[in-house]
Design a protein around this motif. Structure first.
Motif, PDB file in Angstrom:
ATOM      1  N   VAL A 215       0.845  -1.202   0.000  1.00  0.00           N
ATOM      2  CA  VAL A 215       0.000   0.000   0.000  1.00  0.00           C
ATOM      3  C   VAL A 215       0.879   1.250   0.000  1.00  0.00           C
ATOM      4  CG1 VAL A 215      -1.801   1.258   1.226  1.00  0.00           C
ATOM      5  CG2 VAL A 215      -1.851  -1.225   1.190  1.00  0.00           C
ATOM      6  N   PHE A 216       1.980   1.180   0.764  1.00  0.00           N
ATOM      7  CA  PHE A 216       2.880   2.320   0.820  1.00  0.00           C
ATOM      8  C   PHE A 216       3.575   2.544  -0.522  1.00  0.00           C
ATOM      9  CE2 PHE A 216       6.687   4.698   2.061  1.00  0.00           C
ATOM     10  CZ  PHE A 216       6.093   5.712   2.802  1.00  0.00           C
ATOM     11  N   LEU A 217       3.804   1.469  -1.269  1.00  0.00           N
ATOM     12  CA  LEU A 217       4.356   1.632  -2.613  1.00  0.00           C
ATOM     13  C   LEU A 217       3.425   2.500  -3.458  1.00  0.00           C
ATOM     14  CD1 LEU A 217       6.186   1.062  -5.021  1.00  0.00           C
ATOM     15  CD2 LEU A 217       5.082  -1.178  -5.256  1.00  0.00           C
ATOM     16  N   SER A 218       2.129   2.263  -3.351  1.00  0.00           N
ATOM     17  CA  SER A 218       1.172   3.121  -4.069  1.00  0.00           C
ATOM     18  C   SER A 218       1.311   4.574  -3.638  1.00  0.00           C
ATOM     19  CB  SER A 218      -0.261   2.646  -3.810  1.00  0.00           C
ATOM     20  OG  SER A 218      -0.466   1.357  -4.325  1.00  0.00           O
ATOM     21  N   HIS A 219       1.480   4.775  -2.337  1.00  0.00           N
ATOM     22  CA  HIS A 219       1.695   6.113  -1.795  1.00  0.00           C
ATOM     23  C   HIS A 219       2.908   6.759  -2.458  1.00  0.00           C
ATOM     24  CE1 HIS A 219       3.097   9.104   1.169  1.00  0.00           C
ATOM     25  NE2 HIS A 219       1.854   9.148   1.616  1.00  0.00           N
ATOM     26  N   GLN A 220       3.978   5.989  -2.594  1.00  0.00           N
ATOM     27  CA  GLN A 220       5.211   6.554  -3.114  1.00  0.00           C
ATOM     28  C   GLN A 220       5.184   6.756  -4.619  1.00  0.00           C
ATOM     29  OE1 GLN A 220       5.738   7.543  -0.046  1.00  0.00           O
ATOM     30  NE2 GLN A 220       7.845   7.691  -0.739  1.00  0.00           N
ATOM     31  N   VAL A 221       4.402   5.944  -5.334  1.00  0.00           N
ATOM     32  CA  VAL A 221       4.197   6.225  -6.760  1.00  0.00           C
ATOM     33  C   VAL A 221       3.488   7.582  -6.899  1.00  0.00           C
ATOM     34  CG1 VAL A 221       2.991   5.509  -8.860  1.00  0.00           C
ATOM     35  CG2 VAL A 221       4.186   3.810  -7.458  1.00  0.00           C
ATOM     36  N   GLY A 222       2.486   7.806  -6.061  1.00  0.00           N
ATOM     37  CA  GLY A 222       1.834   9.109  -6.045  1.00  0.00           C
ATOM     38  C   GLY A 222       2.803  10.217  -5.672  1.00  0.00           C
ATOM     39  N   ALA A 223       3.682   9.938  -4.694  1.00  0.00           N
ATOM     40  CA  ALA A 223       4.670  10.929  -4.280  1.00  0.00           C
ATOM     41  C   ALA A 223       5.642  11.248  -5.412  1.00  0.00           C
ATOM     42  CB  ALA A 223       5.425  10.422  -3.053  1.00  0.00           C
ATOM     43  N   PHE A 224       6.054  10.217  -6.151  1.00  0.00           N
ATOM     44  CA  PHE A 224       6.930  10.422  -7.315  1.00  0.00           C
ATOM     45  C   PHE A 224       6.291  11.410  -8.282  1.00  0.00           C
ATOM     46  CE2 PHE A 224       7.942   9.410 -11.703  1.00  0.00           C
ATOM     47  CZ  PHE A 224       9.332   9.400 -11.707  1.00  0.00           C
ATOM     48  N   LEU A 225       5.026  11.170  -8.595  1.00  0.00           N
ATOM     49  CA  LEU A 225       4.342  12.032  -9.562  1.00  0.00           C
ATOM     50  C   LEU A 225       4.093  13.427  -8.993  1.00  0.00           C
ATOM     51  CD1 LEU A 225       1.808   9.439 -11.018  1.00  0.00           C
ATOM     52  CD2 LEU A 225       3.872  10.336 -12.112  1.00  0.00           C
ATOM     53  N   GLY A 226       3.768  13.506  -7.702  1.00  0.00           N
ATOM     54  CA  GLY A 226       3.525  14.811  -7.097  1.00  0.00           C
ATOM     55  C   GLY A 226       4.758  15.686  -7.081  1.00  0.00           C
ATOM     56  N   ALA A 227       5.906  15.117  -6.721  1.00  0.00           N
ATOM     57  CA  ALA A 227       7.144  15.893  -6.671  1.00  0.00           C
ATOM     58  C   ALA A 227       7.650  16.243  -8.066  1.00  0.00           C
ATOM     59  CB  ALA A 227       8.215  15.105  -5.900  1.00  0.00           C
ATOM     60  N   TRP A 228       7.587  15.271  -8.985  1.00  0.00           N
ATOM     61  CA  TRP A 228       8.168  15.474 -10.310  1.00  0.00           C
ATOM     62  C   TRP A 228       7.274  16.313 -11.213  1.00  0.00           C
ATOM     63  CZ3 TRP A 228       7.210  12.191 -15.037  1.00  0.00           C
ATOM     64  CH2 TRP A 228       8.023  12.598 -16.102  1.00  0.00           C
TER      65      TRP A 228
END
Length: 410
Positions: free
Chosen positions: A350-363
């Motif tokens: 579930v946290f991986l999904s969070h971090q995929v979102g974080a990747f897109l949010g930051a980039w």
């Protein structure tokens, strides 16, 4: 003197409180330092001639690696214990900060801030610590305990971010990173508080890992939790990485940006604890839907009100209250639906999904800014995603999954 007194009155053993508090401080340090990275965007960018898209990509890569490693590190912690994982993560974190502090170009910064720090975070933050805590506290106290640990990350943001800004005001950014690395070294002795091999599972603990993964990945509620947490990652990475620069672009001082991040941390101390406490008493999916919807409302009001130091600080306070309340609620639902035997592994996915979102949010925020000179499209995207996450959480089934009465251990 036995565990019976103060700890027992709260329903938690002394060992449970030791693990909760040690875990909270570990998260305080690891997340506090990480949340300060946005303050380095301007000084690092100016010296190394790195644009915002590149800096955003570096932080995005960190978030993505953090998430990609988390299920594997979480599964290892489920089997061997959180203490060993935390020590290893702290050592890699130290090396990453040292490498970033000596970087001469974007490649060096990517290796330090991006690759090594991203790998390190998977061992010293929520998933590993919450997996250990979830096994030692009773079910009725679990979401509240998760909220206490999550508040540690916010306390770190409140304490460490202003300290990092002070370091940047007084010292070269490279020296500031070495000082922050010294803070991360404190995680190594603190790891003793969460150390210990998890107890051997029995038939009541749930399925073997492969079967548990198959069960979860085929469960619609698990998919919806992943979708909601994806949105959470997008929000926090965008705001945490780009809000200070956005406020500077709009004519406010660097101090307002640093204070805004600190206020996010301060109010999330209260928010994480309260959302966790409310989750112990009511519907976790309903609270998640409400939280995401309130995030969207907060962004809309922020965009409509004329920007000033006061409006920026009010927005940071409100958004801070909503910042990481998703963590105890989401992890609490994973434990409630699937049990705690593989909590770090399932929570890690579930946290991986969070971090995929974080990747897109930051980039993507950096991409949008470099293309348009504005963050407006990302703010509006954040509102739409908040509504989507609120709707995604409503159909989740909160009941434990039904399984055969006995399952052979691995």
């Amino acid at each position: 003197m036995s565990d019976a007194s103060p700890a027992a009155s709260s329903g938690l053993s002394r060992r449970a409180w030791t693990m909760i508090l040690a875990g909270a401080v570990i998260v305080t340090l690891s997340m506090g330092v990480r949340q300060a990275f946005g303050l380095f965007l301007r000084p690092v960018g100016l010296e190394l001639e790195i644009d915002r898209q590149t800096f955003g990509l570096i932080i995005a890569a960190q978030n993505l690696l953090f998430g990609l490693m988390q299920p594997f590190v979480g599964a290892w912690a489920d089997k061997h214990g959180a203490g060993k994982v935390a020590v290893g993560g702290a050592l890699v974190y130290l090396a990453g900060l040292a490498l970033a502090a000596t970087a001469a170009d974007a490649v060096g910064l990517m290796l330090g801030f991006g690759v090594m720090t991203g790998l390190a975070m998977s061992g010293v933050t929520f998933v590993v610590v919450l997996g250990a805590v979830g096994r030692i506290v009773p079910p009725e106290k679990r979401t509240l305990a998760f909220g206490v640990v999550t508040a540690g990350g916010s306390l770190g943001q409140f304490l460490v971010v202003p300290a990092a800004q002070g370091l940047l005001d007084a010292l070269d950014w490279r020296i500031a990173l070495f000082v922050l690395a010294g803070m991360i070294a404190l995680i190594i002795p603190l790891a003793l508080g969460v150390a210990g091999k998890p107890p051997a599972p029995d038939a009541q603990d749930g399925l073997p890992l492969k079967a548990a993964l198959k069960e979860a990945l085929g469960n619609p509620s698990y998919a919806l939790l992943n979708l909601g947490f994806f949105v959470c990652g997008f929000h926090v990475a965008f705001v945490g990485t780009h809000l200070p620069a956005y406020l500077r672009d709009m004519g406010l001082s660097a101090g307002v940006g640093a204070t805004s991040l600190a206020l996010i941390g301060l109010f999330n101390i209260l928010g994480s604890w309260l959302w966790g406490a409310w989750g112990s008493q009511g519907s976790k999916k309903g609270l998640l839907a409400l939280l995401y919807l309130l995030r969207g409302v907060a962004v809309v009001v922020f965009l409509l009100v004329p920007l000033s130091p006061a409006s920026a600080l009010v927005f940071a306070s409100v958004f801070g209250f909503l910042w990481l309340g998703t963590v105890p609620l989401t992890n609490g639902l994973v434990a409630q639906i699937f049990g705690v035997r593989h909590l770090s592994a399932l929570g890690g996915i579930v946290f991986l999904s969070h971090q995929v979102g974080a990747f897109l949010g930051a980039w993507l925020a950096g991409v949008a800014f470099d293309a348009t000179g504005s963050y407006q499209v990302i703010w509006l995207t954040s509102v739409g995603l908040a509504v989507m996450a609120a709707l995604a959480n409503l159909p989740i089934r909160e009941e434990p999954v039904l399984r055969p009465a006995a399952v052979p251990a691995e």
